[in-house]
Structure formats: structure tokens, C-alpha cells
Design a protein around this motif. Structure first.
Motif, short mmCIF file in Angstrom:
data_model
loop_
_atom_site.label_atom_id
_atom_site.label_comp_id
_atom_site.label_asym_id
_atom_site.label_seq_id
_atom_site.Cartn_x
_atom_site.Cartn_y
_atom_site.Cartn_z
N PRO A 85 0.84 -1.20 0.00
CA PRO A 85 0.00 0.00 0.00
C PRO A 85 0.88 1.26 0.00
CG PRO A 85 -0.69 -1.55 1.71
CD PRO A 85 0.62 -2.04 1.19
N HIS A 109 -8.16 -7.79 2.08
CA HIS A 109 -7.51 -7.03 3.15
C HIS A 109 -6.80 -5.83 2.57
CE1 HIS A 109 -8.29 -9.70 6.59
NE2 HIS A 109 -8.35 -10.63 5.67
N ARG A 110 -6.43 -4.90 3.41
CA ARG A 110 -5.87 -3.62 2.96
C ARG A 110 -4.37 -3.68 2.67
NH1 ARG A 110 -7.73 1.30 6.41
NH2 ARG A 110 -6.47 2.29 4.80
N GLY A 143 -4.39 -8.79 -1.50
CA GLY A 143 -5.19 -7.69 -0.99
C GLY A 143 -6.09 -7.09 -2.06
N LEU A 165 0.57 -3.46 5.90
CA LEU A 165 -0.66 -2.69 6.02
C LEU A 165 -0.37 -1.20 6.17
CD1 LEU A 165 -2.49 -4.99 8.60
CD2 LEU A 165 -2.93 -4.87 6.13
N SER A 175 -8.10 -4.93 9.15
CA SER A 175 -7.72 -4.71 7.76
C SER A 175 -8.77 -5.29 6.81
CB SER A 175 -6.37 -5.39 7.47
OG SER A 175 -6.46 -6.79 7.67
N VAL A 177 -11.95 -5.91 4.50
CA VAL A 177 -12.82 -5.13 3.62
C VAL A 177 -13.80 -6.11 2.97
CG1 VAL A 177 -12.98 -3.60 1.63
CG2 VAL A 177 -10.98 -3.47 3.14
#
Length: 200
Positions: A85, A109-110, A143, A165, A175, A177
Motif C-alpha cells: 500500500p 484485506h488492505r 489484498g 498494512l 484490515s 474489507v
């Protein structure tokens, strides 16, 4: 992102430009001068020595051009190129458990991460792929794709997860989503134990 297994009596040193999470799967691990009890976790930086009295799981994060490590006592399990990220990051290691028959709603997940099953039996649907995961096996989630996990063991499942993350999630913030509003309304049926976080 690469998962390795360190065998008993071997000693390795962490590579330059890397940060690693260690899970003491069996017996005690030692990272630099820190002792890590069985089922515990720690982080290691470049130059730190790692050893184990039994079996340690090593999750290493390094540059994309880094070569796979092939050293005495160190076995590669899974390696993937991951897109981190944007912005400041944390490395998180946690342990996720579920009861017999539990199924996660479709989600992502992020950040990217590697998981490795400690106990039980898991059906993992990751994007367009399906895998039957047995103890000791690892899998990767970028992710970006939707994921559904189903506990098919007939008992409790448990896996260790290491993820990159956004730093805003530091302190154990979720985390997770959900893939849709319908999935967001479904029970997650997961027990999560944060084993450690580190800013990187």
C-alpha cells in the motif's frame, strides 16, 4: 514476501534491506538476544541472528530483486512479489482461528500477506483459484482479489498471517474489507490474536 522454515540447530542471519516476522512453531526461537517462546512471535531486522530449538517460521519482506535464500537448515515454503500500500506501513503478524464449518464472507484485506496453516484443514478461494490447505501449507493474498475461507476440518482451525498494512491500522485496527454490503452483514466467525506490529 517469502515464507521460510528454519530447522532445529541451524543459525541464520537476516539479510540487508529486509524486515522479518518470526513465529516459534515448535520449541523456542532466539532473535538476536530475544527469546521467543513456542507459539510466540517477534520481528527481526537486517543483521539479526535467528535460531530455533525446534521449528521457526520466518516471513521475510525485502526488495523484489532479492534472491530466494537456500541455506543449510533454511527451507523456502512460498515466495511472491507483493505490491505494498502507499504511504507509511506496518508489518503485522497475527493468529486467526475459526470453529468447525465456519466460512468467511467474501472479502479482501488492505495489504498483501502470506498465511500459513498451523492446525486444521481449510478450503481457500482466492480470486479465481481454489486450494485445499493442510497444516504447514502457506498461501498468498495480494489484498486485491476477493477471498473466501472455509474450515472443513471438523474441529478448530488456526493459521498465522503476516501482512503489510497502512500505518493508520496500527494498534490492531481491522484490515478486513467486505466484498459487498451483503457480505459486510454476514458474521465473520474468526478469532484474531495480534502477535505483533512494527512500523517499517
Amino acid at each position: 514476501m517469502t515464507a521460510y522454515e528454519l530447522c532445529s540447530d541451524a543459525v541464520i542471519r537476516m539479510q540487508p534491506d529486509t524486515v522479518s516476522a518470526i513465529f516459534a512453531r515448535q520449541g523456542e526461537a532466539v532473535v538476536a538476544d530475544e527469546r521467543v517462546a513456542e507459539d510466540g512471535a517477534a520481528f527481526a531486522l537486517a543483521g539479526d541472528a535467528l535460531s530455533s530449538s525446534g521449528c521457526a517460521w520466518l516471513f521475510e519482506i525485502g526488495p523484489a530483486e532479492a534472491r530466494l535464500r537456500r541455506e543449510e537448515g533454511l527451507q523456502p515454503i512460498l515466495s511472491r512479489i507483493a505490491t505494498a500500500p502507499e504511504g507509511e506501513l506496518i508489518l503485522r503478524i497475527d493468529r486467526v482461528g475459526s470453529a468447525a464449518g465456519a466460512q468467511t464472507p467474501a472479502h479482501r484485506h488492505r495489504g498483501p500477506g502470506i498465511r500459513r496453516l498451523v492446525s486444521g484443514l481449510l478450503h481457500a478461494e482466492v480470486g479465481g483459484h481454489f486450494d485445499r490447505i493442510e497444516p504447514g501449507q502457506a498461501w498468498f493474498e495480494s489484498g486485491r482479489e476477493d477471498v473466501v475461507g472455509t474450515n472443513v476440518s471438523g474441529g478448530d482451525n488456526s493459521f498465522v498471517r503476516v501482512m503489510l498494512l497502512p500505518s493508520e491500522l496500527a494498534g490492531g485496527a481491522s484490515s478486513f474489507v467486505a466484498a459487498s454490503p451483503v457480505d459486510a452483514a454476514k458474521p465473520r466467525a474468526a478469532r484474531i490474536q495480534i502477535l505483533g506490529e512494527r512500523k517499517i
